[in-house]
Motif scaffolding. Sequence first.
Motif, short mmCIF file in Angstrom:
data_model
loop_
_atom_site.label_atom_id
_atom_site.label_comp_id
_atom_site.label_asym_id
_atom_site.label_seq_id
_atom_site.Cartn_x
_atom_site.Cartn_y
_atom_site.Cartn_z
N ILE A 126 0.86 -1.17 0.00
CA ILE A 126 0.00 0.00 0.00
C ILE A 126 0.90 1.23 0.00
O ILE A 126 1.95 1.23 0.62
CB ILE A 126 -0.94 -0.03 1.21
N ILE A 127 0.50 2.24 -0.74
CA ILE A 127 1.26 3.49 -0.78
C ILE A 127 0.39 4.60 -0.23
O ILE A 127 -0.72 4.83 -0.71
CB ILE A 127 1.69 3.86 -2.22
N PHE A 128 0.89 5.29 0.78
CA PHE A 128 0.20 6.46 1.31
C PHE A 128 0.75 7.70 0.62
O PHE A 128 1.94 8.00 0.72
CB PHE A 128 0.40 6.58 2.83
N VAL A 139 5.55 3.57 1.14
CA VAL A 139 5.09 2.22 0.81
C VAL A 139 5.19 1.35 2.05
O VAL A 139 6.21 1.37 2.75
CB VAL A 139 5.96 1.60 -0.30
N PHE A 140 4.15 0.57 2.29
CA PHE A 140 4.15 -0.43 3.35
C PHE A 140 3.69 -1.73 2.72
O PHE A 140 2.68 -1.75 2.01
CB PHE A 140 3.21 -0.03 4.49
N ALA A 151 9.23 1.70 2.29
CA ALA A 151 10.09 2.49 1.42
C ALA A 151 9.44 3.86 1.21
O ALA A 151 8.26 4.06 1.49
CB ALA A 151 10.28 1.80 0.07
N GLN A 152 10.25 4.76 0.71
CA GLN A 152 9.77 6.09 0.35
C GLN A 152 9.85 6.23 -1.16
O GLN A 152 10.83 5.80 -1.78
CB GLN A 152 10.64 7.16 1.02
N TRP A 163 14.56 3.96 3.74
CA TRP A 163 13.68 4.63 4.69
C TRP A 163 13.00 3.58 5.55
O TRP A 163 12.47 2.58 5.03
CB TRP A 163 12.63 5.46 3.93
N ASP A 164 13.00 3.74 6.84
CA ASP A 164 12.32 2.82 7.75
C ASP A 164 11.36 3.59 8.64
O ASP A 164 11.78 4.49 9.37
CB ASP A 164 13.31 2.05 8.62
N GLY A 165 10.11 3.24 8.57
CA GLY A 165 9.10 3.85 9.41
C GLY A 165 8.87 3.01 10.65
O GLY A 165 9.37 1.90 10.77
N SER A 166 8.11 3.54 11.57
CA SER A 166 7.75 2.84 12.80
C SER A 166 6.32 2.35 12.65
O SER A 166 5.38 3.14 12.72
CB SER A 166 7.89 3.78 13.99
N TRP A 167 6.15 1.06 12.42
CA TRP A 167 4.84 0.49 12.17
C TRP A 167 4.89 -1.00 12.47
O TRP A 167 5.94 -1.55 12.75
CB TRP A 167 4.39 0.78 10.74
N ASP A 168 3.76 -1.65 12.36
CA ASP A 168 3.69 -3.07 12.66
C ASP A 168 2.76 -3.76 11.67
O ASP A 168 1.85 -3.14 11.13
CB ASP A 168 3.16 -3.27 14.09
N VAL A 169 3.02 -5.02 11.44
CA VAL A 169 2.14 -5.85 10.61
C VAL A 169 2.21 -7.28 11.12
O VAL A 169 3.27 -7.74 11.57
CB VAL A 169 2.52 -5.79 9.10
#
Length: 183
Positions: A126-128, A139-140, A151-152, A163-169
Amino acid sequence: KRAQWIALLIIAGLGARVSAQDRAPAATSAASIRRPVATASRVTGPPVIDGRLDDEGWRNAALLTGLVQAEPQEGAPASEQTDIRIIFDNLAVYVGVTLHDPDTSRIVVTDKRRDSELGGQDSFQIIFDTFHDRQNGFVFGTNAEGIQYDAQVRSEGAALSSWDGSWDVKTQVGEGEWTAEFR
């Protein structure tokens, strides 16, 4: 190989509606593409991120369907049905996905490392589009094993996975489907 490739562009702006952009074959003009629209539902409490879409917020969320492939056949109808739900609270956005597959024993997973490329395997990304410009975004993604890929994207270019975001799956494979739950 029946890899299930789905790409979704979310134009962030949580209020009532969130747009989703399909990809279409090059011969189709952008203006003629039917873009499904999802409603992001507000929830009072966050879901438990366990890969199961059984929390009350998911049951009450509007369903987004009718997606098209990004790969291997860009613009073609999805090879298998994919159902997406989007909810949010005061702290986060949550995306719940059910990827239907009549034979889950044939799910393709080639890598289990964080930020491994998702090409050539069953995955959901998914791309925000947080800038509302359809050129830049975040992108997640995951595969059926629940890896984190993020990614960005800049200027419609290649995704920068540094790029690393702070999220969970979390994901779950069940009878005739696999599910992913993003926070």
